[in-house]
Design a protein around this motif. Structure first.
Motif, PDB file in Angstrom:
ATOM      1  N   GLU A 133      -3.932   3.723  -2.089  1.00 33.91           N
ATOM      2  CA  GLU A 133      -5.625   3.817  -1.735  1.00 33.91           C
ATOM      3  C   GLU A 133      -6.087   5.009  -2.008  1.00 33.91           C
ATOM      4  N   ARG A 156       0.866  -1.138   0.105  1.00 35.61           N
ATOM      5  CA  ARG A 156      -0.031  -0.079   0.030  1.00 35.61           C
ATOM      6  C   ARG A 156       0.782   1.253  -0.031  1.00 35.61           C
ATOM      7  N   ASP A 204       0.744   6.265  -1.065  1.00 34.25           N
ATOM      8  CA  ASP A 204      -0.449   5.559  -0.677  1.00 34.25           C
ATOM      9  C   ASP A 204      -1.520   5.256  -1.755  1.00 34.25           C
TER      10      ASP A 204
END
Length: 305
Positions: A263, A187, A261
């Protein structure tokens, strides 16, 4: 605060009422030197002394003995460390605490000109040195100080490659940690997971995936056309290529290290650009890595590609 943007990755267990950290985010500085230990040992010793001075009030207080125990570092231990590091071959490990990762530790794996029997099966083995800094050092003294220290530590070392940036310090990689480590590394691609014991055996003259600071020397920098040739291939405004000598350069990917990141869409495009340039020379670990399967290792190593 710089560290407010860095994800906290802390895993600990309770032993007799005391919290023992197994995993902690920090800053790792590593250099790889494919030369015999005997020729570089004095320079590694100088780098260790510079690192210890830079720690200020923090202290390397424990060391690994011949038997694998962790005695406290007293005058006898200092003499042991110096004789071991300046001997014909060396495995040296020092830490602030023997039982818990704190962001303060030093490791060196030296390869002498006369290889012991177990190293003869690893023709790509290399000398490797690792310095850790606590994540808090990115706030005070700050990222410019950390960058300057990394450059100073590497100044006298005859490295072929190296890197400095965010990383996960793992004191004890137990199987139950595997899901958290894998999820975090995939991630947040800016986190490294350095394993000096494996890299010193297998890396050779290949290079690791990009980090905040990526040090490049022979033969890779030469193949790229030197610092100027490398600079011509990198177009991100956040990227800076600094020539350190005719044979060596450092690539800085921004003013501060970043975790990224996936996400939230923060894919670290400047890291990916450098990875594409370095792809022909990138290291690929040949087997599983503790509790990561070989497939998981391969996926993580190619996270910028």
């Amino acid at each position: 605060m710089m560290t407010a943007r860095v994800p906290r990755v802390r895993e600990a267990i309770d032993i007799e009422g005391e919290s023992v950290a197994l995993v902690r985010e920090g800053v790792s500085i590593m250099f790889y030197m494919p030369l015999p230990h005997e020729g570089i040992a004095p320079f590694v010793w100088q780098a260790l002394e510079r690192y210890r001075h830079a720690l200020g009030t923090r202290r390397l207080g424990w060391y690994v003995s011949y038997s694998g125990d962790w005695p406290e570092l007293d005058a006898k231990g200092e003499a042991f460390i110096k004789s071991r590091l300046l001997g014909s071959s060396a495995l040296v490990e020092l830490a602030e605490r023997p039982d818990s990762v704190t962001g303060v530790s030093f490791r060196y794996h030296g390869r002498g000109s006369e290889l012991p029997n177990f190293l003869k099966d690893y023709p790509q083995s290399t000398c490797a040195v690792e310095f850790w800094l606590p994540i808090e050092f990115l706030d005070d003294p700050g990222p410019e100080w950390v960058r300057a220290l990394a450059l100073e530590l590497g100044r006298e070392l005859p490295w072929a490659s190296g890197h400095a940036g965010l990383a996960l310090e793992v004191g004890a990689w137990i199987q139950t940690l595997n899901p958290r480590l894998l999820e975090t590394c995939l991630r947040h691609p800016g986190f490294d997971l350095p394993r000096i014991e494996d890299l010193s055996l297998f890396l050779g003259k290949r290079v690791r995936p990009p980090s905040w600071l990526t040090f490049l020397g022979p033969p890779v920098l030469e193949a790229l056309g030197g610092a100027e040739g490398l600079r011509a291939r990198l177009h991100s405004p956040a990227t800076q290529v600094q020539s350190l000598s005719p044979e060596r350069a450092v690539v800085s990917l921004g003013a501060v290290p970043e975790a990224g990141d996936l996400e939230t869409g923060d894919t670290l495009p400047h890291y990916r650009e450098l990875a594409r340039v370095l792809e022909p020379w990138l290291y690929a670990h040949p087997r599983q890595w503790d509790w990561f399967t070989q497939e998981e290792v391969r996926r993580w190593e190619r996270r910028f590609l």
